[in-house]
Design a protein around this motif. Structure first.
Motif, PDB file in Angstrom:
ATOM      1  N   VAL A 290      -3.338 -83.722  60.202  1.00 35.79           N
ATOM      2  CA  VAL A 290      -4.585 -82.966  60.228  1.00 35.79           C
ATOM      3  C   VAL A 290      -4.323 -81.470  60.164  1.00 35.79           C
ATOM      4  O   VAL A 290      -5.022 -80.733  59.462  1.00 35.79           O
ATOM      5  CB  VAL A 290      -5.388 -83.323  61.492  1.00 35.79           C
ATOM      6  N   ALA A 291      -3.319 -80.999  60.875  1.00 36.62           N
ATOM      7  CA  ALA A 291      -3.044 -79.565  60.949  1.00 36.62           C
ATOM      8  C   ALA A 291      -1.956 -79.111  60.000  1.00 36.62           C
ATOM      9  O   ALA A 291      -1.983 -77.986  59.511  1.00 36.62           O
ATOM     10  CB  ALA A 291      -2.661 -79.183  62.382  1.00 36.62           C
TER      11      ALA A 291
ATOM     12  N   THR B 260      -8.265 -84.363  55.979  1.00 37.18           N
ATOM     13  CA  THR B 260      -9.276 -84.118  54.952  1.00 37.18           C
ATOM     14  C   THR B 260      -8.674 -84.264  53.559  1.00 37.18           C
ATOM     15  O   THR B 260      -7.461 -84.138  53.365  1.00 37.18           O
ATOM     16  CB  THR B 260      -9.888 -82.719  55.084  1.00 37.18           C
TER      17      THR B 260
ATOM     18  N   LYS C   8     -13.060 -88.260  64.140  1.00 32.35           N
ATOM     19  CA  LYS C   8     -12.785 -86.904  64.619  1.00 32.35           C
ATOM     20  C   LYS C   8     -13.122 -86.740  66.097  1.00 32.35           C
ATOM     21  O   LYS C   8     -12.655 -85.789  66.737  1.00 32.35           O
ATOM     22  CB  LYS C   8     -13.567 -85.880  63.796  1.00 32.35           C
TER      23      LYS C   8
ATOM     24  N   PRO D 265     -17.464 -81.753  65.720  1.00 27.79           N
ATOM     25  CA  PRO D 265     -16.658 -81.859  64.499  1.00 27.79           C
ATOM     26  C   PRO D 265     -17.448 -81.654  63.215  1.00 27.79           C
ATOM     27  O   PRO D 265     -16.915 -81.123  62.235  1.00 27.79           O
ATOM     28  CB  PRO D 265     -16.087 -83.279  64.580  1.00 27.79           C
TER      29      PRO D 265
ATOM     30  N   TYR E  51     -16.750 -78.728  60.380  1.00 27.06           N
ATOM     31  CA  TYR E  51     -16.586 -79.014  58.957  1.00 27.06           C
ATOM     32  C   TYR E  51     -17.508 -78.139  58.120  1.00 27.06           C
ATOM     33  O   TYR E  51     -17.146 -77.692  57.028  1.00 27.06           O
ATOM     34  CB  TYR E  51     -16.853 -80.492  58.672  1.00 27.06           C
TER      35      TYR E  51
ATOM     36  N   THR F  47     -15.522 -74.837  57.916  1.00 30.17           N
ATOM     37  CA  THR F  47     -14.228 -74.815  57.224  1.00 30.17           C
ATOM     38  C   THR F  47     -14.243 -75.530  55.885  1.00 30.17           C
ATOM     39  O   THR F  47     -13.336 -75.330  55.077  1.00 30.17           O
ATOM     40  CB  THR F  47     -13.156 -75.477  58.090  1.00 30.17           C
TER      41      THR F  47
ATOM     42  N   VAL G 179      -7.845 -76.031  59.691  1.00 28.76           N
ATOM     43  CA  VAL G 179      -8.437 -76.282  61.001  1.00 28.76           C
ATOM     44  C   VAL G 179      -9.006 -74.988  61.561  1.00 28.76           C
ATOM     45  O   VAL G 179      -8.543 -73.898  61.240  1.00 28.76           O
ATOM     46  CB  VAL G 179      -7.392 -76.862  61.978  1.00 28.76           C
TER      47      VAL G 179
END
Length: 386
Positions: A121-122, A175, A258, A287, A291, A294, A299
């Motif tokens: 994720v990161a 994502t 999430k 979450p 989204y 971003t 993140v």
């Protein structure tokens, strides 16, 4: 005199035959009997390696007792020309015949090195591992982030090995943008990506790949897997769900993904959101707000500000009714299953409990009390210790 010579010659011939028979029996036993290995070893067959070179290597590694017997057995069995390139795990006490079968059957290498490109994720990281034959477990050789650092020399050297195994692993909740950006940095893949796949359409899973595989082909495989999973689980969905299409279920699954990383909680978390939808309550989940800020491109890295909670976006579920317009990540199978077969509960709220999980509530009063407990835990965690 001639009779004596003939008799002696016959006797000598009989002894020679007995000796040859004994030698053959010994050789057969050496070839078919248990080998000398006391623990497993990894044997590498170089591309184009000769039988002589391989047999010498086996003897040097202690896998066989006599290279000549191994070569004789290989020639006698008709397998002398059948050696397959790769790395093979030879178990303890393996006979020469068993070892020859391992080296000539082909297929995927059973030991040696492998690369796993983990897309999280990161961040994404490349991990080079090597099998330790002694305990049949992989040990990490080197790990690095291709977006932040140059490839270390052990990885560069290993990447030249023809039998190196390659795998790409997508974490749940990553994502589509992150997947594409990470694949662009995978120098062992080929081709371009024309567009980021729709959010939610990629299946989090491990994918075995070949060096030089097309990035577009890999993304298509990920999409096909997610589509098949969604179709399978949609067919066995519970009755009375507040969404009419598989696409809406995928949106819900991404929210569940999430909100919790605990598998056992997913169906309960899904029940909260489904109960809220059934009562025409807004989802009010952070979450989705994140989204909207971003667009899934990285993140946020901090808590939401009050101004952001009030900012109007199609994903701000504090302001909009119902589901957001698209998924907010790529959910895994368990989250899709949770969205389609949730627990039956009366819960309308949940908040972190300080252990990595959540505590659930049926009423706003109960929820406010749980929130107060969580705030106290947060304060204690952030207070500097003397």
């Amino acid at each position: 005199m001639w009779r004596s010579v003939a008799s002696n010659a016959l006797t000598l011939f009989i002894f020679v035959l007995i000796g040859l028979a004994g030698l053959l029996a010994w050789g057969r036993q050496e070839y078919l009997g248990n080998g000398p290995l006391t623990q497993a070893v990894c044997v590498r067959v170089e591309r184009g390696a000769s039988l002589s070179a391989v047999s010498r290597n086996l003897q040097e590694q202690g896998a066989i007792s006599d290279a000549r017997i191994f070569r004789i057995g290989a020639n006698y069995s008709g397998k002398a020309q059948g050696l397959k390139f790769g790395s093979y795990l030879v178990p303890e006490q393996a006979s020469m015949a068993q070892i020859l079968d391992l080296l000539t059957q082909g297929g995927a290498s059973t030991c040696g090195r492998e690369v796993n490109y983990r897309i999280g994720v990161a961040k994404a990281e490349i991990v080079l591992r090597e099998l330790d034959p002694a305990n049949n477990r992989y040990v990490e050789v080197v790990k690095f982030d291709p977006a932040a650092e140059a490839a270390p020399q052990p990885y560069v050297d290993a990447a030249l090995e023809g039998d190196l195994r390659w795998q790409i692993t997508l974490a749940e909740g990553v994502t589509s943008w992150m997947v594409v950006e990470s694949l662009k940095r995978a120098e062992f893949l080929d081709g371009t990506v024309d567009a980021v796949p729709p959010e939610g359409s990629l299946a989090p899973d491990g994918y075995v790949v070949e060096k030089g595989m097309s990035r577009a082909e890999l993304l298509a495989e990920m999409q096909a897997k997610q589509s098949a999973t969604l179709a399978e689980l949609w067919a066995s969905r519970a009755e009375g769900l507040p969404y009419d299409t598989p696409e809406e279920a995928l949106i819900m699954a991404s929210i569940v993904e999430k909100e919790t990383g605990i598998a056992e909680e997913r169906k309960r978390v899904a029940s909260v959101f489904i109960n809220r939808l059934n009562q025409s309550m807004r989802l009010q989940t952070d979450p989705t707000v994140i989204y909207g800020l971003t667009k899934g491109e990285g993140v946020l890295g901090r808590g939401l500000r009050q101004s952001e909670l009030r900012r109007a976006t199609p994903y701000n579920t504090y302001l909009i009714d119902g589901l957001p317009p698209t998924p907010i990540a790529n959910p895994g199978r368990l989250s899709i299953e949770a969205a389609l077969n949730p627990e039956t509960t009366d819960f309308l709220y949940f908040v972190a409990d300080g252990t990595g999980g959540h505590v659930f509530a049926k009423t706003l009063a109960e929820h406010n009390a749980n929130v107060a407990k969580w705030r106290a835990i947060e304060a204690q965690q952030t207070t500097p210790q003397p």
